[in-house]
Design a protein around this motif. Sequence first.
Motif, mmCIF file in Angstrom:
data_model
loop_
_atom_site.group_PDB
_atom_site.id
_atom_site.type_symbol
_atom_site.label_atom_id
_atom_site.label_comp_id
_atom_site.label_asym_id
_atom_site.label_seq_id
_atom_site.Cartn_x
_atom_site.Cartn_y
_atom_site.Cartn_z
ATOM 1 N N LEU A 55 16.433 7.742 -14.153
ATOM 2 C CA LEU A 55 16.170 8.860 -13.253
ATOM 3 C C LEU A 55 14.810 8.677 -12.586
ATOM 4 O O LEU A 55 13.854 8.214 -13.203
ATOM 5 C CB LEU A 55 16.178 10.186 -14.019
ATOM 6 C CG LEU A 55 17.517 10.628 -14.617
ATOM 7 C CD1 LEU A 55 17.328 11.899 -15.433
ATOM 8 C CD2 LEU A 55 18.543 10.861 -13.509
ATOM 9 N N HIS A 56 14.733 9.056 -11.326
ATOM 10 C CA HIS A 56 13.458 8.977 -10.604
ATOM 11 C C HIS A 56 12.403 9.834 -11.277
ATOM 12 O O HIS A 56 12.643 10.975 -11.675
ATOM 13 C CB HIS A 56 13.655 9.457 -9.163
ATOM 14 C CG HIS A 56 12.369 9.733 -8.443
ATOM 15 N ND1 HIS A 56 11.645 8.744 -7.808
ATOM 16 C CD2 HIS A 56 11.653 10.882 -8.288
ATOM 17 C CE1 HIS A 56 10.554 9.280 -7.287
ATOM 18 N NE2 HIS A 56 10.533 10.571 -7.557
ATOM 19 N N GLY A 57 11.212 9.269 -11.387
ATOM 20 C CA GLY A 57 10.038 10.007 -11.818
ATOM 21 C C GLY A 57 8.826 9.351 -11.198
ATOM 22 O O GLY A 57 8.783 8.128 -11.064
ATOM 23 N N CYS A 58 7.858 10.127 -10.752
ATOM 24 C CA CYS A 58 6.691 9.520 -10.129
ATOM 25 C C CYS A 58 5.482 10.441 -10.264
ATOM 26 O O CYS A 58 5.615 11.629 -10.592
ATOM 27 C CB CYS A 58 6.943 9.187 -8.658
ATOM 28 S SG CYS A 58 6.905 10.619 -7.550
ATOM 29 N N ALA A 59 4.334 9.877 -10.021
ATOM 30 C CA ALA A 59 3.096 10.650 -9.932
ATOM 31 C C ALA A 59 2.460 10.366 -8.588
ATOM 32 O O ALA A 59 2.387 9.209 -8.156
ATOM 33 C CB ALA A 59 2.141 10.281 -11.054
#
Length: 400
Positions: free
Chosen positions: A66-70
């Motif tokens: 799943l997409h996750g970013c900061a």
Amino acid sequence: MDDKAYVTALKSEPIPSELAFPREEYEARLQRLYAEMDARKLDALILADPGNLFYTTGYYTFETSLHGCALLPRKGAPVIQVASLEVGVAVLKTWIDDVVGYDWSKSGDIVQQLVGFIKDRKLSTKRIGIEALLTGFRIQHLRDLEAALPRARFVDASDILYKARIVKSPAEIDCHRKAADYTWAGIQAGLAAIQPGKTDNDVAAASYAAMVRAGSEFMSIQPIVSSGHRHGWAHTHFLRVPLKMGDTVFLEFGGVHKRYCSPMMRTAIIGKPNDQVRRVADALKESVERIIGAARPGRTCHEVAVEAKKGLAKVETEAFHSGVYGYTVGAQFPPSWVEGSAFFAEGDETVLKPGMVFHLPTCFRVPNRFGVGLSETLLVTDGACEALTRKDRDLHMVAV
């Protein structure tokens, strides 16, 4: 209760933080990252590679598909964006206060949110780094961001953390040491489980259980076990294959402590080795020990590879080796434990420094016959390098 209400409820009471390191460790990492951003004239950075995201913010999940970013602006507050399913674990594991979830059934929400974050922080006309060559950031997300923010400039910053991550801090080295203990527990259990009539699955099961009991978290690569002619084919793994007399049995495991992995390879033979197996095993051991002897501060990865190749030369007409004798490891996630910021390979002119940690993927394979693997996780120190894994490098012989 939606994800926003969930986060609010979680924060209404003291959070039993699972941040892997003290805040001071992350502050030091951020300062190095900000200095590199300034050198590249980046106004913000979007981190989506799971390893880099963890290294910088502390956040991680096993659901890396799943997409996750900061979004880390050079000025202003950072924000972490994760699927609504992951907001709880993000609150638990990161130092960043602003955790925002998206509807993970609607991928279009991802870019709309990111556009909002960028506009709110007045970055719509700025220079923003992305990890174009790494796992995590989808190409369609980039295209949609470019369409929504035509005056922003998105530039590749895939290597921005390589310099920071390649030299490990004392806290990181301690994690590698603990991970090496977990790996050794798995190797010992695996070797003890090898007997004719058992299967490669039996060996993998014993090894996995031993590593988890010793303390390992979920692994970046699951235990690799292959036997007989199957080990002559690179990257085969356990497949319910019965073990029999004369088989070489290959083990490659990597226990994990706070996501830091210390891999190790060993090979056993059921019965006594024939002349070819012994010859290949001796050449392999020589290559590994040449690497250990050559890895010193000030030398280059290329020089270490040239030294390692002298062991392979004795069997190079009959055995295959990939050409890479080592690669950096650190905090990683499935599908790989490879950090990849430097390689013991010809042409890599990276200069060795104390605090670098390498795994040696040294494995000689005789096509359609057998393979022999032997590796350590090495720490480069001020003097002689240190094998964090164990030093018994002889071919293990299973008595029957």
